[in-house]
Design an enzyme around this catalytic site. Structure first.
Site, mmCIF file in Angstrom:
data_model
loop_
_atom_site.group_PDB
_atom_site.id
_atom_site.type_symbol
_atom_site.label_atom_id
_atom_site.label_comp_id
_atom_site.label_asym_id
_atom_site.label_seq_id
_atom_site.Cartn_x
_atom_site.Cartn_y
_atom_site.Cartn_z
ATOM 1 N N HIS A 37 34.608 21.335 105.861
ATOM 2 C CA HIS A 37 34.824 20.575 104.633
ATOM 3 C C HIS A 37 33.768 19.490 104.460
ATOM 4 O O HIS A 37 33.350 18.867 105.437
ATOM 5 C CB HIS A 37 36.204 19.901 104.655
ATOM 6 C CG HIS A 37 37.302 20.758 104.112
ATOM 7 N ND1 HIS A 37 37.963 20.476 102.938
ATOM 8 C CD2 HIS A 37 37.845 21.907 104.574
ATOM 9 C CE1 HIS A 37 38.876 21.403 102.709
ATOM 10 N NE2 HIS A 37 38.818 22.290 103.698
ATOM 11 N N GLU A 105 35.468 26.230 97.655
ATOM 12 C CA GLU A 105 36.213 25.389 96.720
ATOM 13 C C GLU A 105 35.261 24.384 96.082
ATOM 14 O O GLU A 105 34.348 23.875 96.741
ATOM 15 C CB GLU A 105 37.330 24.608 97.433
ATOM 16 C CG GLU A 105 38.342 25.463 98.165
ATOM 17 C CD GLU A 105 38.011 25.600 99.642
ATOM 18 O OE1 GLU A 105 37.101 24.892 100.127
ATOM 19 O OE2 GLU A 105 38.664 26.421 100.301
#
Length: 318
Positions: A37, A105
């Site tokens: 992330h 994402e």
């Protein structure tokens, strides 16, 4: 069936992740997942260490196989760079490394201001990125001029004896079909037996299928549910929102619609080994070969003890 531990880069500091890797190995877990992330889902989670730094450090403290869960090799980092990073990681881990990839994402990939592509385009980019990565792993100089990527005079010199496997994450028919067609394995976080069956029927055959779920270890179900709701209310955000919302503050806004009961249903809360075994069985019945559990909250030592004493022995062949 392999039971592994899921390192949440979004929630724990680098030092805590290394501590958890050591603890997972000592407890008897058989592998590691680690998330990739740039941002956490929510500010309350509070971390987002660079996964490639963490993978290098993990190779020095732990001998468990490790899989990225998952890396997006399409926008934030060019696939030629991912190819080099993954090759070095595989060397450091003596071949015990799997490159888990997905279409990503917006939360992590939009940071340069690029337009966020639609799902079909993201999958098209992912397929070409995998082609680039594998071409570079062959060890020759690469010239690639594709629809989405260009590579010129590139060669990776530090490579493992055998290229890493590439597993592909998928939550819908198109991504599962891509995993079946070009992946070495399939990854998910949903106990969806229909998608596993689709993967196997459409070309996946007997290739590995990995899945992960979340737990909130605590002295009671209620305390575990409280921790899960405090740290991960985004687990109840439905549909494609997790792919398109661009920042933690947007996830915080969406999570205001999520109730504690919704989060509780998505987690294994508390310290009852039967509850953990029931969740593992749900994924096993769906057809997954490898299942990874992630803890949330401060009580990960308790989860390791629970699994070492009760959960993992119950799963061992008699």
């Amino acid at each position: 069936m392999r039971i592994g531990y899921f390192l949440s880069s979004e929630e724990y500091t680098p030092a805590e992740l290394l501590e958890q890797a050591r603890g997972a190995e000592a407890a008897g877990f058989q592998g590691l997942w680690i998330s990739d992330h740039y941002h956490p889902w929510l500010d309350v989670q509070g971390q987002s260490g660079f996964v490639w730094s963490m993978l290098g450090a993990l190779s020095q403290v732990c001998s468990l196989p490790v899989t990225t869960a998952v890396t997006c090799p399409t926008i934030r980092i060019h696939p030629a760079v991912i190819a080099q990073a993954a090759a070095t990681t595989a060397v450091l881990h003596s071949g015990r490394f799997v490159l888990g990839v997905g279409s990503g994402e917006a939360l992590n990939e939009h940071i340069f201001g690029d337009a966020w592509p639609n799902a079909s385009t993201r999958l098209e980019m992912l397929e070409e990125a995998i082609e680039v990565i594998r071409e570079l792993w062959r060890g020759d100089f690469v010239e690639h001029q594709g629809k989405h990527y260009r590579v010129e005079n590139a060669r990776i010199y530090t490579r493992p004896e055998t290229p890493p496997s590439i597993y592909i994450s998928g939550f819908g028919p198109k991504s599962v079909d891509l995993a079946a067609r070009v992946g070495d394995g399939y990854m998910s976080t949903n106990p969806d037996g229909e998608l596993v069956a689709r993967f196997r029927a459409n070309g996946g055959g007997d290739k590995p299928c990995q899945a992960g779920f979340k737990a909130a270890y605590a002295s009671s179900v209620e305390e575990g549910a409280r921790i899960a709701y405090e740290r991960w209310p985004n687990s109840g955000v439905p549909g494609e929102l997790s792919q398109v919302l661009p920042s933690p503050r947007h996830f915080e806004q969406a999570a205001e619609l999520v109730t504690e009961d919704q989060v509780k249903k998505a987690f294994v809360c508390g310290d009852d080994p039967d509850a953990h075994l029931k969740m593992i069985d749900k994924y096993a019945q769906a057809g997954f070969d490898e299942i990874y559990v992630a803890n949330t909250g401060p009580h990960y030592h308790g989860l390791f003890e629970l699994y070492a004493r009760h959960v993992l022995p119950a799963l061992s062949p008699k």
